[in-house]
Design a protein around this motif. Structure first.
Motif, PDB file in Angstrom:
ATOM      1  N   CYS A 184       0.844  -1.189   0.000  1.00 33.60           N
ATOM      2  CA  CYS A 184       0.000   0.000   0.000  1.00 33.60           C
ATOM      3  C   CYS A 184       0.879   1.238   0.000  1.00 33.60           C
ATOM      4  N   SER A 185       0.251   2.386  -0.153  1.00 33.29           N
ATOM      5  CA  SER A 185       0.963   3.659  -0.152  1.00 33.29           C
ATOM      6  C   SER A 185       1.049   4.207   1.268  1.00 33.29           C
ATOM      7  N   ARG A 186       1.859   5.198   1.454  1.00 31.72           N
ATOM      8  CA  ARG A 186       1.973   5.836   2.763  1.00 31.72           C
ATOM      9  C   ARG A 186       0.743   6.706   3.039  1.00 31.72           C
ATOM     10  N   ILE A 226      -2.012   5.831   4.479  1.00 37.11           N
ATOM     11  CA  ILE A 226      -3.248   5.135   4.180  1.00 37.11           C
ATOM     12  C   ILE A 226      -4.147   5.153   5.415  1.00 37.11           C
ATOM     13  N   ASN A 227      -5.443   5.165   5.169  1.00 41.28           N
ATOM     14  CA  ASN A 227      -6.418   5.191   6.244  1.00 41.28           C
ATOM     15  C   ASN A 227      -6.437   3.836   6.968  1.00 41.28           C
ATOM     16  N   TYR A 228      -6.797   3.845   8.261  1.00 39.44           N
ATOM     17  CA  TYR A 228      -6.787   2.599   9.041  1.00 39.44           C
ATOM     18  C   TYR A 228      -7.805   1.610   8.492  1.00 39.44           C
ATOM     19  N   ARG A 229      -8.929   2.101   7.982  1.00 38.36           N
ATOM     20  CA  ARG A 229      -9.958   1.206   7.465  1.00 38.36           C
ATOM     21  C   ARG A 229      -9.484   0.491   6.213  1.00 38.36           C
ATOM     22  N   TYR A 230      -8.813   1.217   5.337  1.00 39.23           N
ATOM     23  CA  TYR A 230      -8.293   0.615   4.115  1.00 39.23           C
ATOM     24  C   TYR A 230      -7.122  -0.318   4.412  1.00 39.23           C
ATOM     25  N   ARG A 231      -6.352  -0.005   5.457  1.00 37.07           N
ATOM     26  CA  ARG A 231      -5.266  -0.906   5.838  1.00 37.07           C
ATOM     27  C   ARG A 231      -5.820  -2.231   6.360  1.00 37.07           C
ATOM     28  N   HIS A 232      -6.919  -2.184   7.087  1.00 32.85           N
ATOM     29  CA  HIS A 232      -7.550  -3.416   7.554  1.00 32.85           C
ATOM     30  C   HIS A 232      -8.083  -4.232   6.375  1.00 32.85           C
ATOM     31  N   LEU A 233      -8.603  -3.544   5.356  1.00 31.24           N
ATOM     32  CA  LEU A 233      -9.060  -4.267   4.163  1.00 31.24           C
ATOM     33  C   LEU A 233      -7.896  -4.990   3.490  1.00 31.24           C
ATOM     34  N   MET A 234      -6.746  -4.334   3.400  1.00 28.65           N
ATOM     35  CA  MET A 234      -5.574  -4.970   2.793  1.00 28.65           C
ATOM     36  C   MET A 234      -5.136  -6.194   3.606  1.00 28.65           C
ATOM     37  N   LEU A 235      -5.161  -6.094   4.941  1.00 25.68           N
ATOM     38  CA  LEU A 235      -4.776  -7.219   5.777  1.00 25.68           C
ATOM     39  C   LEU A 235      -5.779  -8.367   5.667  1.00 25.68           C
ATOM     40  N   ASN A 236      -7.053  -8.060   5.460  1.00 22.83           N
ATOM     41  CA  ASN A 236      -8.040  -9.113   5.240  1.00 22.83           C
ATOM     42  C   ASN A 236      -7.752  -9.875   3.963  1.00 22.83           C
ATOM     43  N   LEU A 237      -7.367  -9.165   2.900  1.00 23.07           N
ATOM     44  CA  LEU A 237      -7.021  -9.841   1.652  1.00 23.07           C
ATOM     45  C   LEU A 237      -5.764 -10.681   1.816  1.00 23.07           C
ATOM     46  N   HIS A 295      -1.069 -17.377  -1.075  1.00 23.51           N
ATOM     47  CA  HIS A 295       0.068 -17.306  -2.000  1.00 23.51           C
ATOM     48  C   HIS A 295       0.566 -15.883  -2.192  1.00 23.51           C
ATOM     49  N   CYS A 296       0.210 -14.971  -1.285  1.00 21.14           N
ATOM     50  CA  CYS A 296       0.639 -13.583  -1.435  1.00 21.14           C
ATOM     51  C   CYS A 296       1.806 -13.289  -0.492  1.00 21.14           C
ATOM     52  N   LYS A 297       2.496 -12.190  -0.781  1.00 23.49           N
ATOM     53  CA  LYS A 297       3.586 -11.700   0.055  1.00 23.49           C
ATOM     54  C   LYS A 297       3.323 -10.235   0.366  1.00 23.49           C
ATOM     55  N   LYS A 298       3.548  -9.871   1.616  1.00 27.53           N
ATOM     56  CA  LYS A 298       3.301  -8.496   2.057  1.00 27.53           C
ATOM     57  C   LYS A 298       4.621  -7.753   2.142  1.00 27.53           C
ATOM     58  N   ASP A 299       4.589  -6.465   1.774  1.00 26.08           N
ATOM     59  CA  ASP A 299       5.801  -5.658   1.788  1.00 26.08           C
ATOM     60  C   ASP A 299       5.517  -4.321   2.457  1.00 26.08           C
ATOM     61  N   ASN A 300       6.584  -3.541   2.668  1.00 30.08           N
ATOM     62  CA  ASN A 300       6.452  -2.244   3.310  1.00 30.08           C
ATOM     63  C   ASN A 300       5.713  -1.257   2.415  1.00 30.08           C
ATOM     64  N   LYS A 301       5.362  -0.131   3.018  1.00 28.39           N
ATOM     65  CA  LYS A 301       4.627   0.895   2.279  1.00 28.39           C
ATOM     66  C   LYS A 301       5.523   1.544   1.230  1.00 28.39           C
ATOM     67  N   SER A 311       4.845 -12.558  -9.459  1.00 24.88           N
ATOM     68  CA  SER A 311       4.427 -12.345 -10.842  1.00 24.88           C
ATOM     69  C   SER A 311       3.260 -11.378 -10.965  1.00 24.88           C
ATOM     70  N   SER A 312       2.631 -11.005  -9.844  1.00 19.87           N
ATOM     71  CA  SER A 312       1.511 -10.068  -9.860  1.00 19.87           C
ATOM     72  C   SER A 312       1.636  -9.132  -8.670  1.00 19.87           C
ATOM     73  N   CYS A 313       0.822  -8.071  -8.709  1.00 22.57           N
ATOM     74  CA  CYS A 313       0.894  -7.076  -7.647  1.00 22.57           C
ATOM     75  C   CYS A 313      -0.487  -6.483  -7.405  1.00 22.57           C
ATOM     76  N   LEU A 314      -0.816  -6.300  -6.121  1.00 23.08           N
ATOM     77  CA  LEU A 314      -2.005  -5.565  -5.694  1.00 23.08           C
ATOM     78  C   LEU A 314      -1.512  -4.379  -4.870  1.00 23.08           C
ATOM     79  N   PHE A 315      -1.715  -3.169  -5.396  1.00 25.66           N
ATOM     80  CA  PHE A 315      -1.206  -1.956  -4.746  1.00 25.66           C
ATOM     81  C   PHE A 315      -2.387  -1.074  -4.358  1.00 25.66           C
ATOM     82  N   PHE A 316      -2.531  -0.817  -3.041  1.00 24.56           N
ATOM     83  CA  PHE A 316      -3.596   0.033  -2.527  1.00 24.56           C
ATOM     84  C   PHE A 316      -3.044   1.451  -2.380  1.00 24.56           C
ATOM     85  N   GLU A 317      -3.612   2.357  -3.143  1.00 23.40           N
ATOM     86  CA  GLU A 317      -3.152   3.746  -3.145  1.00 23.40           C
ATOM     87  C   GLU A 317      -4.247   4.631  -2.557  1.00 23.40           C
TER      88      GLU A 317
END
Length: 313
Positions: free
Chosen positions: A58-60, A62-73, A79-85, A106-112
């Motif tokens: 995700c981007s820097r 980020i709202n707490y609600r959207y961060r919780h959505l990312m953690l739910n995913l 098969h995903c990997k989590k990285d820093n903002k 091979s793929s990326c999900l980026f929350f901005e």
């Protein structure tokens, strides 16, 4: 004095037989397996193996609600990997492509997140594309909904799509990307060999709605059902919920030529500006009404009342 030994030719030791160890069998993720007899055509013996890995970040700011959505995913995608903002700048595409390569994904999900209000989701196949930019609406996390569903963590999901995904080419492309990113690879080391929940993707009003349901079926007692008894199975929602509004589809990873642009997309900034104009319009209408009332009173004065000074005497 002892007798000297006679110098005799020492016979050379017999050469040892060539006792080499047998060749070690090839090791795979599934264990040891023997070497195939026919090594000429190795592609037909090995077959295709899905090695899909998804980087979620995700981007820097980020709202707490959207961060919780990312953690739910992250919790429902084994098969995903989590990285820093990552800093949301114009050069974020090159940075994310480099991170994806370093993480062997091979793929990326980026929350901005923009203005602490608007959430955009980048879904990209790295490093050559394509990529899609979504506006995320109607976000509800697992902690917020408090639903009763509870499937096994790490189990493989069933992906279901509505029939209108096969109508237009851009929906077909989105369906293929979603299938590759959200589908857990078979026999992944972090996944469980069960199918006990369903990911539902449906198109309503040109938006993609996401739902996650647990497949509930009784296995004990008198209500025990046989294998394949679909009529007694029930679906219990687990969460999270969100809605994806596609904005643009690009030919490359986080950029490139525009393959599709949504003609019905309206920016959240435009919606907020229209709401402010409506509120400002209401105030302006009130001011104009007061001005018209004063002008009417000035142009149409009341006649003097002959009984106004009667009680002053």
């Amino acid at each position: 004095m002892g007798k000297k030994r006679k110098h005799t030719e020492v016979e050379a030791p017999a050469a040892k037989k060539d006792e080499t160890a047998p060749e070690r069998p090839k090791r795979t993720l599934l264990g040891w397996k023997d070497k195939p007899e026919n090594t000429q055509d190795s592609t037909t013996t090995t077959g295709f193996r899905n090695r899909e890995k998804v980087l979620v970040t995700c981007s820097r700011r980020i709202n707490y609600r959207y961060r919780h959505l990312m953690l739910n995913l992250v919790s429902i995608l084994p098969h995903c990997k989590k990285d820093n903002k990552v800093e949301s700048k114009a050069t974020k595409g090159a940075t994310l492509n480099e991170l994806v390569e370093l993480k062997s994904c091979s793929s990326c999900l980026f929350f901005e997140c923009r203005k602490h209000k608007d959430l955009y989701l980048w879904m990209s196949k790295c490093p050559n594309g394509p990529s899609v930019k979504f506006l995320v609406n109607a976000v509800h996390t697992m902690e917020e909904l408090k639903l009763t569903g509870n499937h096994l963590k790490g189990s493989r999901p069933l992906l279901t799509f509505s029939s209108n995904f096969d109508t237009d080419p851009h929906w077909k492309l989105l369906k293929e990307m979603i299938t590759q990113i959200f589908g857990t690879p078979k026999e992944h080391r972090k996944s469980k060999p069960y199918h006990d929940h369903v990911f539902v993707f449906s198109i309503v009003d040109d938006h993609i709605w996401f739902r996650n349901y647990q497949i509930s079926c009784p296995h004990t007692g008198a209500d025990k059902i046989n294998r394949g008894g679909l009529e007694k199975m029930t679906l219990i929602e687990v969460g999270p919920r969100f809605c994806l509004n596609p904005i643009k589809i690009f030919g490359g990873s986080f950029g490139g030529p525009t393959l599709y642009e949504n003609p019905f997309y309206v920016s959240p900034n435009q919606i907020r500006s229209l709401e402010k104009r409506q509120k400002a319009g209401k105030y302006a209408m009130k001011v104009k009404a007061k001005t018209r009332r004063k002008m009417h009173e000035m142009t149409n004065p009341l006649e003097a009342d002959e009984f106004a000074d009667m009680w002053k005497e």
